[in-house]
Scaffold this motif. Structure first.
Motif, PDB file in Angstrom:
ATOM      1  N   TYR A  91       0.894  -1.103   0.051  1.00 35.94           N
ATOM      2  CA  TYR A  91       0.101   0.052  -0.230  1.00 35.94           C
ATOM      3  C   TYR A  91       0.637   1.337  -0.187  1.00 35.94           C
ATOM      4  O   TYR A  91       0.043   2.719   0.378  1.00 35.94           O
ATOM      5  CB  TYR A  91      -1.078  -0.036   1.191  1.00 35.94           C
ATOM      6  CG  TYR A  91      -2.141  -0.675   1.141  1.00 35.94           C
ATOM      7  CD1 TYR A  91      -3.023  -1.117  -0.260  1.00 35.94           C
ATOM      8  CD2 TYR A  91      -2.138  -1.983   1.658  1.00 35.94           C
ATOM      9  CE1 TYR A  91      -3.823  -2.052  -0.311  1.00 35.94           C
ATOM     10  CE2 TYR A  91      -2.928  -3.236   2.093  1.00 35.94           C
ATOM     11  CZ  TYR A  91      -3.900  -2.883   0.984  1.00 35.94           C
ATOM     12  OH  TYR A  91      -5.162  -3.829   0.577  1.00 35.94           O
ATOM     13  N   SER A 112       0.139   2.806  -3.062  1.00 38.74           N
ATOM     14  CA  SER A 112      -1.505   3.216  -3.604  1.00 38.74           C
ATOM     15  C   SER A 112      -1.432   4.127  -2.732  1.00 38.74           C
ATOM     16  O   SER A 112      -3.054   4.879  -2.791  1.00 38.74           O
ATOM     17  CB  SER A 112      -1.816   2.227  -3.522  1.00 38.74           C
ATOM     18  OG  SER A 112      -2.089   1.314  -2.241  1.00 38.74           O
ATOM     19  N   ASP A 113      -1.623   4.892  -1.327  1.00 35.47           N
ATOM     20  CA  ASP A 113      -1.602   5.551  -0.869  1.00 35.47           C
ATOM     21  C   ASP A 113      -1.215   7.386  -0.866  1.00 35.47           C
ATOM     22  O   ASP A 113      -1.601   7.776  -0.211  1.00 35.47           O
ATOM     23  CB  ASP A 113      -1.319   5.702   0.771  1.00 35.47           C
ATOM     24  CG  ASP A 113      -1.955   3.878   1.746  1.00 35.47           C
ATOM     25  OD1 ASP A 113      -3.311   4.172   1.091  1.00 35.47           O
ATOM     26  OD2 ASP A 113      -1.402   3.827   2.355  1.00 35.47           O
ATOM     27  N   ARG A 114       0.073   7.151  -1.357  1.00 31.08           N
ATOM     28  CA  ARG A 114       0.980   8.274  -1.426  1.00 31.08           C
ATOM     29  C   ARG A 114       0.177   9.525  -2.895  1.00 31.08           C
ATOM     30  O   ARG A 114       0.261  10.236  -2.648  1.00 31.08           O
ATOM     31  CB  ARG A 114       2.028   8.234  -2.505  1.00 31.08           C
ATOM     32  CG  ARG A 114       3.293   8.888  -2.172  1.00 31.08           C
ATOM     33  CD  ARG A 114       4.637   9.237  -3.195  1.00 31.08           C
ATOM     34  NE  ARG A 114       5.591   8.369  -1.747  1.00 31.08           N
ATOM     35  CZ  ARG A 114       6.310   7.772  -1.590  1.00 31.08           C
ATOM     36  NH1 ARG A 114       7.042   7.827  -3.277  1.00 31.08           N
ATOM     37  NH2 ARG A 114       6.954   6.906  -1.616  1.00 31.08           N
ATOM     38  N   ARG A 141      -2.771   9.847  -2.197  1.00 32.70           N
ATOM     39  CA  ARG A 141      -3.533  10.575  -2.241  1.00 32.70           C
ATOM     40  C   ARG A 141      -3.151  11.956  -2.079  1.00 32.70           C
ATOM     41  O   ARG A 141      -4.971  13.224  -1.943  1.00 32.70           O
ATOM     42  CB  ARG A 141      -3.974  10.138  -1.155  1.00 32.70           C
ATOM     43  CG  ARG A 141      -4.845   9.458  -0.666  1.00 32.70           C
ATOM     44  CD  ARG A 141      -5.259   8.044   0.545  1.00 32.70           C
ATOM     45  NE  ARG A 141      -6.062   8.752   1.320  1.00 32.70           N
ATOM     46  CZ  ARG A 141      -4.902   9.572   2.559  1.00 32.70           C
ATOM     47  NH1 ARG A 141      -3.765   9.305   2.444  1.00 32.70           N
ATOM     48  NH2 ARG A 141      -5.399  10.227   3.655  1.00 32.70           N
ATOM     49  N   GLY A 201      -9.066   8.239   1.005  1.00 34.64           N
ATOM     50  CA  GLY A 201      -8.158   6.230   1.499  1.00 34.64           C
ATOM     51  C   GLY A 201      -8.654   6.210   0.302  1.00 34.64           C
ATOM     52  O   GLY A 201      -7.416   6.497  -0.756  1.00 34.64           O
ATOM     53  N   ARG A 202      -8.142   4.694   0.330  1.00 31.24           N
ATOM     54  CA  ARG A 202      -8.013   3.515  -0.870  1.00 31.24           C
ATOM     55  C   ARG A 202      -9.331   3.278  -1.562  1.00 31.24           C
ATOM     56  O   ARG A 202      -9.186   2.272  -2.166  1.00 31.24           O
ATOM     57  CB  ARG A 202      -6.993   2.619   0.098  1.00 31.24           C
ATOM     58  CG  ARG A 202      -5.921   2.986   0.349  1.00 31.24           C
ATOM     59  CD  ARG A 202      -5.369   1.408   1.036  1.00 31.24           C
ATOM     60  NE  ARG A 202      -4.285   1.713   2.270  1.00 31.24           N
ATOM     61  CZ  ARG A 202      -3.514   1.338   3.024  1.00 31.24           C
ATOM     62  NH1 ARG A 202      -4.807   0.148   3.550  1.00 31.24           N
ATOM     63  NH2 ARG A 202      -2.652   1.094   3.414  1.00 31.24           N
ATOM     64  N   THR A 232     -13.130   4.416   5.759  1.00 34.79           N
ATOM     65  CA  THR A 232     -12.999   5.721   5.230  1.00 34.79           C
ATOM     66  C   THR A 232     -14.786   5.932   4.898  1.00 34.79           C
ATOM     67  O   THR A 232     -14.760   7.778   4.454  1.00 34.79           O
ATOM     68  CB  THR A 232     -12.885   5.333   3.707  1.00 34.79           C
ATOM     69  OG1 THR A 232     -12.081   4.165   3.907  1.00 34.79           O
ATOM     70  CG2 THR A 232     -12.663   6.187   2.320  1.00 34.79           C
TER      71      THR A 232
END
Lengths: 142, 281
Positions: free
Chosen positions: B75, B78-80, B82, B118-119, B183
């Protein structure tokens, strides 16, 4: 309209219809600030009819963090293995023959791969497919 | 998760990738920005763990290709993204912004939604989200009473939050990914509608009750599976908003939802969103 500036071009291979934010999608797009879930939705929508195959994709990311993508044909080696009815390629390619495909199957694969091969015509494409097959330990039989 | 990294000649790309797939890689990243003149490529293949990556490393070794294995946080990247999420508008009336941006909006005239991405899917950046919001804004007010709303596959909860803010009496959400609950709950709270949004049975075939408005921004294969339930769950005077389909998939979707007739179809950037109603209504 001014042409948008390209920030990066990334190439990934994932199963059709199954893109998720995990690597390699997240790894390829995250650092460039692309909305990963948006790519997943677009890729999965566009490849849903090809489920069960690997559909490589080339993603162009622009400086404003928008993106476009084009899907490519599956790797030739995957198509060759499927045609030969094998689940694995040779573990000692070059010394071991693990299966065979027919000339007609080579032509069929060459036609599928033609858009992505650097070949002038079908005969040249067939030669490339035959070379890949040999390097996998798969013979071509007339 | 484990990454296997190997440097190869460009001519070996097809063979090596085929081999990695035959040894159960989850996906492959090729190069980072290969220049046309480069003859070398860096290939990274991902596996669930080191144990499942090792056979691929051994096989590459036999071909004279040395690879390296290292652990990765699935993750991390995949979080970056945001951090780059930004404000979007749907039509002229709806503004969606992440918590860290202050939008240039007029709350007296516009519906302003604060959405933590969020994701999950549904930050307002995707055309289908914006199209659904526009249909929601247009059709929810025409429903009488305190409409009961169902949001199938809620993701960030953006459509559920918007429905509640636009006057829905109650909104039931379903989401098969239980990790996303935090979320959508957070977004319901941040937009002060948590008292009207709650989870429902994710299995639509056993989902009880009927709704004045059903929303489903999914993808065609899922819509194929759920089409009968979506129709059944919509009341006789109700509306169904569906999206997540490409323009060339609209005809199939209309066939699937044959008992309903389209009231409005919106299109943007190759995508479509439809609002449908029971034929006799």
């Amino acid at each position: 309209m001014a042409k948008k500036k390209v920030a990066a071009v990334v190439k990934i291979q994932i199963p059709a219809g199954q893109a998720s934010p995990a690597p390699p999608v997240g790894t390829a797009l995250g650092p460039h600030g692309v909305a990963i879930m948006d790519f997943c939705k677009a890729y999965n929508a566009q490849t849903e009819s090809q489920r069960g195959t690997i559909v490589p994709v080339e993603i162009t990311i622009f400086e404003d963090r928008t993106f476009t993508f084009i899907t490519k044909t599956p790797p030739a080696s995957i198509l060759i293995k499927a045609a030969a009815g094998l689940s694995k390629a040779a573990s000692e390619p070059g010394t071991e023959v693990v299966g065979s495909i027919t000339d007609a199957q080579v032509a069929e694969i060459a036609e599928v791969k033609m858009p992505d091969l650097n070949a002038n015509d079908l005969d040249a494409a067939k030669l490339q497919i035959e070379g890949t097959a040999r390097s996998m330990g798969i013979e071509v039989k007339g | 998760m484990t990454a296997l990294v190997v440097e190869i000649d460009r001519s070996e790309e097809d063979l090596v990738c085929g081999l990695l797939w035959s040894l159960d890689t989850l996906g492959v990243l090729i190069g980072d920005r290969p220049e046309p003149t480069d003859t070398r490529l860096r290939v990274t293949a991902y596996f669930p763990d080191a144990g499942s990556a090792r056979p691929a490393a051994e096989q590459l070794d036999r071909l004279g290709l040395r690879s390296e294995l290292h652990g990765v946080d699935p993750y991390e990247y995949s979080d970056r993204w945001r951090l780059h999420a930004r404000t979007h508008t749907a039509g002229s009336g709806i503004v969606i912004h992440p918590p860290w941006e202050t939008p240039d909006a007029d709350p007296s005239r516009q519906l302003v939604l604060e959405i933590e991405p969020g994701r999950a899917f549904g930050s307002g950046s995707h055309p289908t989200t914006r199209l659904c919001l526009r249909l929601l804004e247009r059709h929810l007010p025409s429903l009488v009473g305190d409409p009961r709303v169902l949001d199938v596959g809620t993701g960030t909860g953006i459509l559920a939050v918007a429905a509640a803010r636009l006057g829905a009496g109650s909104v039931v959400v379903t989401e098969t990914d239980s990790e996303l609950r935090a979320t959508w709950e957070l977004n319901a709270e941040q937009n002060r509608v948590a008292d009207r949004i709650g989870p429902g049975d994710t299995d639509l075939s056993t989902h009880a009750g009927r709704y004045d408005l059903v929303m489903a921004n999914l993808l065609l294969p899922t819509l194929r599976e759920l089409s009968d339930d979506l129709v059944r769950l919509t009341t006789d005077q109700g509306r169904l908003i569906v999206s997540g389909v490409l323009l060339n998939q609209v005809d199939e979707l209309l066939d699937l939802l044959g008992e309903l007739v389209p009231v409005q179809i919106l299109r943007e950037d190759g995508w479509a969103a439809l609002c449908l109603a029971p034929g006799h209504g």
